[in-house]
Structures are given as structure tokens and as C-alpha cells.
Design a protein around this motif. Structure first.
Motif, PDB file in Angstrom:
ATOM      1  N   ALA A 188      -2.868   2.055  -2.329  1.00  0.00           N
ATOM      2  CA  ALA A 188      -2.228   2.919  -2.373  1.00  0.00           C
ATOM      3  C   ALA A 188      -1.463   4.069  -1.362  1.00  0.00           C
ATOM      4  O   ALA A 188      -0.711   4.319  -1.370  1.00  0.00           O
ATOM      5  N   ALA A 189      -1.934   2.929   0.377  1.00  0.00           N
ATOM      6  CA  ALA A 189      -1.164   4.125   1.425  1.00  0.00           C
ATOM      7  C   ALA A 189       0.302   3.231   1.955  1.00  0.00           C
ATOM      8  O   ALA A 189       1.033   3.547   2.172  1.00  0.00           O
ATOM      9  N   PHE A 190       0.638   2.841   0.835  1.00  0.00           N
ATOM     10  CA  PHE A 190       2.125   1.979   0.651  1.00  0.00           C
ATOM     11  C   PHE A 190       2.910   2.855  -0.174  1.00  0.00           C
ATOM     12  O   PHE A 190       2.273   3.554  -1.427  1.00  0.00           O
ATOM     13  N   PRO A 191       4.279   2.498  -0.206  1.00  0.00           N
ATOM     14  CA  PRO A 191       5.128   2.954  -1.303  1.00  0.00           C
ATOM     15  C   PRO A 191       5.412   2.649  -2.572  1.00  0.00           C
ATOM     16  O   PRO A 191       4.738   1.372  -1.989  1.00  0.00           O
ATOM     17  N   PRO A 192       5.111   3.439  -3.308  1.00  0.00           N
ATOM     18  CA  PRO A 192       4.619   2.825  -4.937  1.00  0.00           C
ATOM     19  C   PRO A 192       6.557   1.910  -4.725  1.00  0.00           C
ATOM     20  O   PRO A 192       7.583   2.167  -4.673  1.00  0.00           O
ATOM     21  N   LYS A 193       5.748   0.685  -5.689  1.00  0.00           N
ATOM     22  CA  LYS A 193       6.505  -0.132  -6.212  1.00  0.00           C
ATOM     23  C   LYS A 193       6.070  -1.112  -7.639  1.00  0.00           C
ATOM     24  O   LYS A 193       5.388  -1.020  -7.986  1.00  0.00           O
TER      25      LYS A 193
END
Length: 213
Positions: A188-193
Motif C-alpha cells: 500500500a506504500a507504493f503507487p497503485p498499479k
């Protein structure tokens, strides 16, 4: 390759390596991926080998990485040999098919020999590794604990003949059993893909569920 720098991973690389791993593996083996979480977890496991955590830089950018853990082979008399497993080796999508993965593995194999390790066992697509001196597990008598020879289980002898004359059972490090409970929060700490299907997922399914007779 001109301009390619291979060096030891340092703490300042950690997040960038995880971001690169997520980008490289997204939708390759399954919708989405968990490899970046595995990379994150490996570093804190007792079987992780910091001296074999390498990154490649090209054109001033992070282009690839590889990291290793200790794993184990047991022969027919119960004698154990500490060996290595790497994974997941990564090349950034912008730099794939330029020899960076091959260069990383060659350097890491050389360092592993200097450290006294005699063999590497991995699970992977044979097409990605047989050009680097990696062969079928069956040729070396290396099986799973259930006696199977998976098509995706591959062996690299770092010391020629190190595995000859024995039957071996491979036991992967528990480091690769990343706790799924922490994955969602980590990702969740990464950009959505967007998750989706790719033909490589079926190829992975076939290899991972096949064995040599």
C-alpha cells in the motif's frame, strides 16, 4: 558492457531496489506481484548473505540487482552441505535484454566461489538461466524432499564435481516463506498499479507444476 557498474548493495539502495523489483515483476508470474515484498523480507532473515547482495548501475540509474540466501542439500547418508539460492534477480524493464542480468550473476558466482560455496540451486524458468551454465536438477541428483525433479529446479555447480557421486535433497531457506500478513500494508506504500493477465503467467504455471520423469 561499457558503463555498467556492479557494486554491493547499501541501505540507501533498499527502497529503490524494491521499487525496481515491483516494476519488473508486476503481472509477470501472477496478477500483481509479491517479489518486492520478498526482497524486503529477505534482508532481515538469518540466512540472508549481505556480501552477495549486488546492484548494477547504468547511465547513472539503478538497472538491476541480485541477492542470495543460504540453503541446504542433504545426501543419502544424512550429511548436509550449505549451498546458495538466489532470488529474485531483477533487471529494470528499461534495461532488459542488454546483458545486465548475466553480468550480475557472473559477478555473484565469482564472489560466491571466493566465499567457499560450491553450488547454487534455484527455481526459475530454464530459458532464463541455461545460457549461464545452470542445468537441470536431475543431472546432479538433486530432488525435492518428496523425490521429485521439478522442471523449474535448476543447479549451478560453482566447484565442478562438488555434487558428483551422491543423491541430494534440496531444502530451501525459510526466508522465502514471507509472512503474507504484512504484504498488503507493505504494498500500500507504493503507487497503485493495475493487476492483469499476461501469457507469462501460464508459462510460469506450466513450469512450476511440471517435473522430469
Amino acid at each position: 558492457m561499457e558503463g555498467l557498474v556492479i557494486r554491493a548493495e547499501v541501505p540507501a539502495d533498499h527502497r529503490a531496489v524494491e521499487e525496481m523489483t515491483r516494476e519488473a515483476f508486476w503481472n509477470v508470474y501472477a496478477p500483481g506481484c509479491e517479489e518486492h515484498y520478498l526482497v524486503h523480507c529477505l534482508r532481515t532473515h538469518p540466512d540472508f548473505i549481505p556480501g552477495l547482495a549486488l546492484v548494477a548501475q547504468l547511465e547513472g540509474r539503478l538497472a538491476g540487482n541480485v541477492m542470495y540466501t543460504v540453503s541446504r542439500l542433504t545426501d543419502e547418508e544424512g550429511r548436509e552441505k550449505e549451498i546458495l539460492t538466489f532470488g529474485p534477480p531483477t533487471v529494470h524493464p528499461d534495461y532488459q535484454r542488454r546483458g545486465i542480468g548475466k553480468a550480475l550473476l557472473k559477478r555473484s558466482f565469482d564472489i560466491a566461489r571466493e566465499m567457499g560455496y560450491e553450488a547454487v540451486v534455484i527455481f526459475g524458468n530454464p530459458g532464463n538461466y541455461v545460457g549461464r551454465g545452470v542445468q537441470s536438477c536431475k543431472k546432479f541428483g538433486v530432488s525435492t524432499p518428496t523425490g521429485k525433479f521439478p522442471c523449474a529446479m535448476l543447479v549451478k555447480e560453482l566447484a565442478p564435481g562438488a555434487l558428483a557421486g551422491h543423491r541430494w535433497v534440496y531444502r530451501e531457506s525459510p526466508a522465502y516463506e514471507a509472512d503474507p500478513a504484512g504484504f498488503e500494508a507493505f504494498d500500500a506504500a507504493f503507487p497503485p498499479k493495475k493487476k492483469g493477465w499476461r501469457p507469462s503467467q501460464e508459462e510460469f504455471y506450466i513450469y512450476s507444476h511440471s517435473a522430469l520423469q
